[in-house]
Design an enzyme around this catalytic site. Structure first.
Site, PDB file in Angstrom:
ATOM      1  N   GLU A 127       0.843  -1.192   0.000  1.00 56.28           N
ATOM      2  CA  GLU A 127       0.000   0.000   0.000  1.00 56.28           C
ATOM      3  C   GLU A 127       0.882   1.247   0.000  1.00 56.28           C
ATOM      4  O   GLU A 127       1.805   1.343   0.801  1.00 56.28           O
ATOM      5  CB  GLU A 127      -0.910   0.004   1.235  1.00 56.28           C
ATOM      6  CG  GLU A 127      -1.996   1.044   1.170  1.00 56.28           C
ATOM      7  CD  GLU A 127      -2.955   0.962   2.361  1.00 56.28           C
ATOM      8  OE1 GLU A 127      -4.150   1.194   2.183  1.00 56.28           O
ATOM      9  OE2 GLU A 127      -2.485   0.666   3.471  1.00 56.28           O
ATOM     10  N   GLY A 266       2.260   0.837  11.610  1.00 53.03           N
ATOM     11  CA  GLY A 266       1.934  -0.009  12.748  1.00 53.03           C
ATOM     12  C   GLY A 266       1.599  -1.413  12.300  1.00 53.03           C
ATOM     13  O   GLY A 266       2.003  -2.390  12.938  1.00 53.03           O
ATOM     14  N   ALA A 267       0.854  -1.521  11.198  1.00 55.42           N
ATOM     15  CA  ALA A 267       0.461  -2.816  10.674  1.00 55.42           C
ATOM     16  C   ALA A 267      -0.133  -2.609   9.288  1.00 55.42           C
ATOM     17  O   ALA A 267      -0.377  -1.479   8.860  1.00 55.42           O
ATOM     18  CB  ALA A 267      -0.559  -3.501  11.594  1.00 55.42           C
ATOM     19  N   MET A 268      -0.353  -3.721   8.573  1.00 57.08           N
ATOM     20  CA  MET A 268      -0.932  -3.665   7.223  1.00 57.08           C
ATOM     21  C   MET A 268      -1.888  -4.822   7.036  1.00 57.08           C
ATOM     22  O   MET A 268      -1.566  -5.973   7.346  1.00 57.08           O
ATOM     23  CB  MET A 268       0.180  -3.714   6.169  1.00 57.08           C
ATOM     24  CG  MET A 268      -0.323  -3.780   4.742  1.00 57.08           C
ATOM     25  SD  MET A 268      -1.289  -2.310   4.290  1.00 57.08           S
ATOM     26  CE  MET A 268      -2.195  -2.941   2.865  1.00 57.08           C
ATOM     27  N   GLU A 269      -3.064  -4.515   6.452  1.00 59.21           N
ATOM     28  CA  GLU A 269      -4.190  -5.439   6.417  1.00 59.21           C
ATOM     29  C   GLU A 269      -4.170  -6.409   5.249  1.00 59.21           C
ATOM     30  O   GLU A 269      -5.235  -6.756   4.710  1.00 59.21           O
ATOM     31  CB  GLU A 269      -5.494  -4.641   6.379  1.00 59.21           C
ATOM     32  CG  GLU A 269      -5.754  -3.864   5.094  1.00 59.21           C
ATOM     33  CD  GLU A 269      -5.273  -2.427   5.107  1.00 59.21           C
ATOM     34  OE1 GLU A 269      -5.765  -1.621   4.296  1.00 59.21           O
ATOM     35  OE2 GLU A 269      -4.395  -2.121   5.926  1.00 59.21           O
ATOM     36  N   HIS A 300      -8.025  -3.249  14.566  1.00 56.60           N
ATOM     37  CA  HIS A 300      -8.089  -2.378  13.385  1.00 56.60           C
ATOM     38  C   HIS A 300      -7.847  -3.190  12.116  1.00 56.60           C
ATOM     39  O   HIS A 300      -8.620  -3.111  11.149  1.00 56.60           O
ATOM     40  CB  HIS A 300      -7.034  -1.273  13.539  1.00 56.60           C
ATOM     41  CG  HIS A 300      -6.904  -0.358  12.364  1.00 56.60           C
ATOM     42  ND1 HIS A 300      -7.273   0.972  12.391  1.00 56.60           N
ATOM     43  CD2 HIS A 300      -6.414  -0.565  11.102  1.00 56.60           C
ATOM     44  CE1 HIS A 300      -7.040   1.528  11.222  1.00 56.60           C
ATOM     45  NE2 HIS A 300      -6.505   0.616  10.419  1.00 56.60           N
ATOM     46  N   GLU A 301      -6.772  -3.975  12.114  1.00 52.37           N
ATOM     47  CA  GLU A 301      -6.448  -4.750  10.900  1.00 52.37           C
ATOM     48  C   GLU A 301      -7.488  -5.823  10.637  1.00 52.37           C
ATOM     49  O   GLU A 301      -7.819  -6.102   9.472  1.00 52.37           O
ATOM     50  CB  GLU A 301      -5.055  -5.361  11.034  1.00 52.37           C
ATOM     51  CG  GLU A 301      -3.942  -4.363  11.318  1.00 52.37           C
ATOM     52  CD  GLU A 301      -3.933  -3.166  10.380  1.00 52.37           C
ATOM     53  OE1 GLU A 301      -4.227  -3.339   9.185  1.00 52.37           O
ATOM     54  OE2 GLU A 301      -3.624  -2.056  10.845  1.00 52.37           O
ATOM     55  N   HIS A 304     -10.439  -4.521   8.766  1.00 54.20           N
ATOM     56  CA  HIS A 304     -10.193  -4.323   7.336  1.00 54.20           C
ATOM     57  C   HIS A 304     -10.534  -5.569   6.504  1.00 54.20           C
ATOM     58  O   HIS A 304     -10.716  -5.446   5.279  1.00 54.20           O
ATOM     59  CB  HIS A 304      -8.722  -3.988   7.100  1.00 54.20           C
ATOM     60  CG  HIS A 304      -8.390  -2.537   7.210  1.00 54.20           C
ATOM     61  ND1 HIS A 304      -9.060  -1.554   6.522  1.00 54.20           N
ATOM     62  CD2 HIS A 304      -7.419  -1.891   7.928  1.00 54.20           C
ATOM     63  CE1 HIS A 304      -8.536  -0.372   6.803  1.00 54.20           C
ATOM     64  NE2 HIS A 304      -7.531  -0.549   7.650  1.00 54.20           N
TER      65      HIS A 304
END
Length: 881
Positions: A127, A266-269, A300-301, A304
């Site tokens: 992303e 922080g993170a990726m979905e 949060h992830e 998604h």
């Protein structure tokens, strides 16, 4: 660079012409340390046979391109960024053999060598548009397709992608993993993680009865610190909550969560293969704020997987909806499905305060932003897209009702699953479910920028009975939109028995326009404190009336609940940030009340804001004495804190950041060596590094001390801390070496560069950094053009001159006037950097005009209301708010 910055017009034209059926991607990860091989087969149709198009591909080289059996000359059709596709048929097969480059920037396919054991670890991060760094792809979210990956790698590696990992075919020391095709996905959430990762496994049962395998992965040298059982517990709670709320089963076949090194976010979905930054692995005792943030990030992830992955935005102008929804949903799940205490307080202190900050910059933009190209979206991963958007969704839920909101989501998922959608598609379903017309609401909230301020206008009689109550709404002069708000008014009184500030009455209502009368509150006894936006339903800044200010000044620490206290903390910050109340009064407010604050995130936020005020907002003539006093009081707070408590750790860390005198540096040194002890405080790896960085910045530790610490902690975490410590050494030579390595040489990986930039800024002597103001403005444009986005933005933001004097503003103005038209991202970052300096200059002027008086420790929050009404703009400045 032509071809690098895909425009919305190009994407729309390509989406109208093409439909992509499948990708078969064959990757060989055994061919070298700098590059790997990709053989990509794409099958797609063209609605306009005979027309031309292109596929995105950031390649090191291209050896062959075959389109429908025709060999195309790679030298003619490929420029390293795109591959041109002439004379398309109705049905097309494209086969490209290319060599692709690993990165050390956290973009594309990142390659990392673990200093602890020499093992190689890879992970992808795509992303917004970096799938094209791993294989040729039609890089836009509305050209969804199925992706089948076949990967050759060392046989002892784990290889993870979106689909369940198959057994490898092993030949010698190599293995080949052939993954089944994915469901229909946008390119940016495909994934590849490979290396000798270790894994802990579990499973759950989905709402439709399927068994969903779960995995938690990390590097071998880090796995002992991974709390996999906690990850699984939160994940299962999230699955149950989301499947029930959305009435839609989890869309994918498995759910892996992977900690990966040198991660930028922080993170990726990624669908079924979420990647996390390794700072969420706690090698040392974490604050409760960090623990809570990890829970919210996990949720949060997971959100998604439905919002973004099952239903995907058509173009990046709806990126906010993906991220805002995940922010809102993760806090809702934390509050209603986990044991996180004060989830909405964390939201108010973390997300919402970020949104306010971003919304008052000169570069603020509507939540639904116009995204003309990829560069636009890269700089829109900001506090508007995430935090303001999530705050406005919270307001929307209050406006329509949570049951109605979730009902609308259910029909939205049913109508648009595995497809692309736009904001209007969601609003249609929410209008059906709630019966509310959202067109005007959407226009004023989502298509205009700026934050409103709400001011209580209260009259009392001699018996302290309310005779008139109204809520005034203001807006900045340059962004004049007044909005509808669903909010609550809370009445709070000091309990004579406990001394606590307790809510005694709550009234919820809709307001709109410049003034809303509230007759329901007339005739009631006036409370000790009136709190607008009680329960934090609305997105708006608030002011306190005079009586409420007096109560807050004495009883801020005495609120029985953390959420109303967080709202008053925010009002106090607004005063100094808006250039209305003096900085030293804010310093006293923090230090007088922070010891009794119960919420860890609020403590962390206020201590970081204290740093900002001490560094930039206090009048220059008072800064040294104020800083010394603040450090002394932070140490006293640490000594008084409960042994082993969250407060103790946070106050010690804050003290170390502020230590600058010989007396305070002696304490830091003695604490690190064990000569001074605080009961319950463990000097673990992370805290030891924090203390060493403090000593380095104070001139008490040098290169030899840092090398010795790194030898004792020869890990990625150690390398990051050492990079910061070296750059913090307060000598011209150390600053020059950091500048050379970061700006001129530019070969540091992303994590070490970010740490070096942070260390570079640490100094008690502004003259050490003075030579770099002009050098920054001379060199940053070329850096922004030639480096990857992540590295360029780190430099553009992190090294922007921060000395709060008019000369810095003047130099910034001259630079901004010369930024080329095609570098809108750089212009935006420069405007934001300039605005922060302007705010600091204004704050120092206010502080200098209000010398601190003994015994006066509270900012006058009531003065903000009068200033707001008079100026209709939050702070003195020369640029638009």
């Amino acid at each position: 660079m032509p071809g690098k910055n895909l425009t919305r017009a190009e994407a729309a034209q390509r989406a109208a012409a093409l439909e992509v059926a499948s990708y078969d991607v064959v990757l060989d990860l055994t061919t070298g340390d700098e590059t790997f091989e990709a053989l990509t087969t794409v099958r797609f149709t063209c609605r306009e046979p005979g027309s031309d198009s292109f596929i995105d591909a950031f390649t090191a080289s291209v050896s062959s391109v075959r389109l429908n059996g025709r060999e195309l000359d790679p030298a003619e059709v490929s420029d390293g960024l795109r591959i041109q596709l002439p004379d398309l048929a109705e049905d097309n097969e494209l086969v490209i053999a290319s060599t692709m480059a690993y990165t050390n920037t956290g973009e594309g396919l990142h390659r990392f060598v673990d200093p602890a054991d020499g093992e190689v670890y890879l992970y992808s991060q795509f992303e917004v548009a970096d799938t094209r760094r791993m294989f040729p792809v039609f890089e836009q979210p509305d050209l969804k397709s199925r992706f089948a990956f076949t990967v050759t790698a060392p046989a002892h590696w784990q290889v993870v992608s979106n689909q369940p990992t198959p057994g490898p075919v092993v030949e010698g020391d190599k293995g080949t993993w052939a993954f089944a095709p994915t469901p229909v996905l946008p390119p940016y959430i495909t994934a590849l993680v490979a290396g000798p990762y270790e894994v802990v496994r579990d499973e759950l049962t989905s709402s439709d009865g399927r068994t969903i395998p779960l995995g938690v992965f990390a590097r071998k040298s880090l796995m002992d610190h991974v709390d996999a059982e906690e990850m699984f517990r939160i994940t299962k709670q999230g699955f149950e909550f989301y499947e029930a709320q959305f009435d839609t089963p989890y869309p994918f076949e498995k759910y892996d969560q992977l900690y990966v090194p040198q991660f930028n976010a922080g993170a990726m979905e990624n669908a079924g293969a979420v990647t996390f930054v390794e700072s969420y692995v706690f090698r040392s005792k974490p604050t409760q704020a960090r623990r809570d943030r990890r829970v919210i990030t996990i949720l949060h992830e997971l959100a998604h997987m439905w919002f973004g992955n099952l239903v995907t935005m058509r173009w990046w102008n709806d990126l906010w909806l993906n991220e805002s929804f995940a922010e809102y949903a993760s806090t809702l799940a934390s509050a209603q499905a986990t044991d996180v205490e004060g989830a909405w307080t964390i939201f108010a202190s973390g997300e919402k305060s970020w949104g306010f900050e971003q919304d008052q910059l000169p570069t603020t933009h509507p939540i639904k932003a116009e995204i003309a190209d990829l560069e636009d979206v890269l700089v829109n991963f900001d506090g508007i897209t995430y935090a303001k958007g999530a705050s406005v969704l919270k307001q929307l839920v209050a406006w329509v009702g949570q049951p109605e909101f979730m009902a609308g989501l259910r029909t939205y998922f049913q109508a648009h699953g595995w497809a692309n959608a736009e904001l209007k598609d969601l609003l249609v379903e929410l209008e059906k479910a709630s019966g509310r017309d959202l067109k005007d609401w959407s226009q004023r909230w989502l298509e205009t920028a700026g934050v409103n301020t709400l001011i209580p206008r209260v009259e009392r009689d001699d018996d302290s009975v309310i005779t008139s109550f109204a809520i005034e709404q203001t807006a900045p002069e340059q962004l004049p939109t007044l909005r509808p708000h669903r909010l609550a008014v809370g009445f709070y009184d000091v309990d004579s028995a406990t001394g606590l500030l307790q809510r005694t009455h709550r009234h919820e209502l809709d307001i709109d326009g410049a003034l809303t009368e509230v007759p329901e509150l007339v005739g009631r006894d006036a409370p000790d404190l009136i709190l607008l936006n009680d329960d934090d339903l609305a997105y708006a800044k608030i002011r306190l009336d005079e009586c409420s200010q007096d109560t807050a000044a004495e009883h801020l620490k005495d609120f029985a609940d953390s959420l109303p206290r967080a709202l008053v903390w925010q009002a106090a910050w607004d005063g100094v940030h808006d250039g209305v109340t003096p900085a030293r009064a804010y310093v006293d407010t923090v230090l007088n009340n922070i010891g009794q604050e119960s919420d860890s995130t609020t403590v962390n936020l206020q201590l970081r804001r204290l740093d900002q005020v001490l560094d930039s907002y206090v009048a220059a003539g008072a800064r040294q004495a104020t800083d010394h006093d603040a450090a002394t009081r932070l140490w006293e707070l640490a000594e008084k804190a409960a042994p082993g408590s969250d407060h103790q750790l946070q106050f010690v860390s804050a003290f170390a950041r502020r230590a600058s005198t010989e007396e305070h540096l002696d304490l830091v040194q003695q604490l690190r060596s064990g000569q001074v002890r605080l009961e319950g405080l463990e000097i673990d790896d992370d805290l030891s590094w924090s203390l060493l960085i403090s000593l380095a910045a104070g001139g008490r530790a040098g290169a030899a001390d840092i090398d010795a610490a790194l030898q004792a902690d020869n890990t990625e975490h150690g390398a990051i801390s050492a990079s910061s410590a070296r750059a913090a050494i307060p000598t011209p030579e150390a600053k020059a070496e950091t500048w050379r390595a970061v700006v001129e040489e530019g070969t540091m990986p992303n994590s070490l560069q970010a740490a070096a930039i942070a260390g570079f800024r640490k100094t008690q002597d502004p003259q050490l950094l003075a030579p770099y103001t002009q050098r920054y403005f001379e060199q940053v444009t070329d850096i922004y053009r030639t480096r990857s986005h992540e590295l360029a933005e780190q430099i553009a933001v992190g090294l922007f001159p921060r000395t709060a004097v008019q000369a810095t503003v003047d130099a910034a103005d001259e630079f901004i006037a010369q930024i080329p038209e095609d570098l809108n991202g750089l212009r935006r970052l420069a405007l934001e950097g300039r605005d922060r300096v302007v705010r600091a200059v204004a704050a120092q002027e206010v502080d200098a005009a209000h010398p601190a008086s003994p015994g006066v420790h509270e900012p006058d929050l009531t003065s903000l209301a009068d200033a707001e009404a008079a100026k209709r703009t939050p702070a003195p400045r020369t640029t638009m708010e």
